[in-house]
Design an enzyme around this catalytic site. Structure first.
Site, mmCIF file in Angstrom:
data_model
loop_
_atom_site.group_PDB
_atom_site.id
_atom_site.type_symbol
_atom_site.label_atom_id
_atom_site.label_comp_id
_atom_site.label_asym_id
_atom_site.label_seq_id
_atom_site.Cartn_x
_atom_site.Cartn_y
_atom_site.Cartn_z
ATOM 1 N NE ARG A 121 17.706 -26.814 -49.514
ATOM 2 C CZ ARG A 121 18.635 -26.144 -48.822
ATOM 3 N NH1 ARG A 121 19.396 -25.256 -49.423
ATOM 4 N NH2 ARG A 121 18.795 -26.370 -47.531
ATOM 5 C CB SER A 143 16.566 -34.546 -46.717
ATOM 6 O OG SER A 143 16.485 -33.635 -47.765
ATOM 7 C CE LYS A 154 19.654 -29.809 -44.694
ATOM 8 N NZ LYS A 154 18.849 -30.887 -45.268
HETATM 9 N N1 TZP Z 1 20.759 -31.205 -48.404
HETATM 10 C C1 TZP Z 1 21.789 -31.911 -47.930
HETATM 11 S S1 TZP Z 1 23.261 -31.233 -48.380
HETATM 12 C C2 TZP Z 1 22.501 -29.989 -49.253
HETATM 13 C C3 TZP Z 1 21.136 -30.141 -49.158
HETATM 14 C C4 TZP Z 1 20.137 -29.252 -49.764
HETATM 15 C C5 TZP Z 1 23.227 -28.937 -49.987
HETATM 16 C C6 TZP Z 1 24.176 -29.470 -51.001
HETATM 17 O O1 TZP Z 1 24.815 -28.408 -51.661
HETATM 18 P P1 TZP Z 1 26.285 -28.526 -52.266
HETATM 19 O O2 TZP Z 1 26.598 -27.106 -52.684
HETATM 20 O O3 TZP Z 1 26.213 -29.446 -53.444
HETATM 21 O O4 TZP Z 1 27.183 -29.007 -51.179
#
Ligand code: TZP
Ligand code: MG
Length: 208
Positions: free
Chosen positions: A37, A105, A134
């Site tokens: 990503r 998602s 995010k």
């Molecule tokens: N989609 C929903 S939350 C997220 C994504 C790509 C990021 C999650 O990252 P982290 O650092 O585990 O909170």
């Protein structure tokens, strides 16, 4: 799709460390799925990273998923692609990807049900907790994990703000698959962190 621990790349969390080294440590720690990503790199750069990650994950016999780009996923022979709610519809991506994995998602029970009905292979549910990774995403809370656990038949993976110190709450809500980004790739001990997550997930499987 059999998996317990899903890791997503994010190079912002390990400045000065090579992404392939970080991900290899995660694989040695037992991560089952790697998703590339990158919201900042050019498509050419993402493709080049995808080639390398495909080679690495294949060496470990683990799944490799590309975020956002079905064309890159196919070009590097990835196992699948991960979509957001604003990406191409699942039916369209199914025509492109054939039998490969399509994940999406979801941020509500309605979205989760729709993804299942439309033929997603798995869904992400989150962000469960607040996260810096995010931007602009409102936490869905463990309550949505509980509802999805009761309702959805396809594999679902909880994501967003999940850390070793709060993962038990997510597992208690019914999650059996966990995704963490910053907690894993930002760790000084990536392998140990993956092992610790897997111990929590497995401990929970035995309790229920
Ligand atoms: N989609 C929903 S939350 C997220 C994504 C790509 C990021 C999650 O990252 P982290 O650092 O585990 O909170
Ligand atoms: Mg997307």
């Amino acid at each position: 799709m059999e998996f317990k621990l899903y890791v997503i790349t994010d190079e912002r969390y390990h400045p000065g460390r090579n992404m392939l080294d970080v991900i290899e440590e995660a694989l040695r720690g037992g991560a089952d799925v790697v998703q590339l990503r990158d919201k900042h790199a050019s498509k050419r750069e993402i493709y080049q990273k995808a080639v390398e990650l495909r080679e690495l994950t294949a060496r470990y016999g683990k799944l490799f998923i590309v975020n956002d780009h079905p064309d890159i996923a196919l070009a590097v022979d990835a196992d699948g692609v991960h979509l957001g709610q604003d990406d191409l519809p699942i039916a369209a991506v199914r025509r492109i990807m054939g039998d490969r994995i399509i994940g999406i998602s979801t941020h509500s029970l309605e979205q989760a049900k729709r993804a299942e009905a439309e033929g997603a292979d798995y869904i992400g549910v989150g962000p469960v907790f607040a996260t810096q990774t995010k931007e602009g995403a409102t936490p869905v809370t463990v309550e949505l994990v509980r509802q999805v656990a009761e309702t959805i038949q396809i594999p679902y993976v909880a994501i967003g703000g999940i850390k070793l110190h709060n993962v038990d709450q997510v597992l208690e809500a019914g999650a059996r698959r966990i995704c963490a980004v910053s907690e894993i790739v930002g760790s000084e001990d990536v392998k140990g962190t993956c092992e610790a997550f897997l111990r929590r997930i497995k401990a929970h499987e035995q309790e229920v």
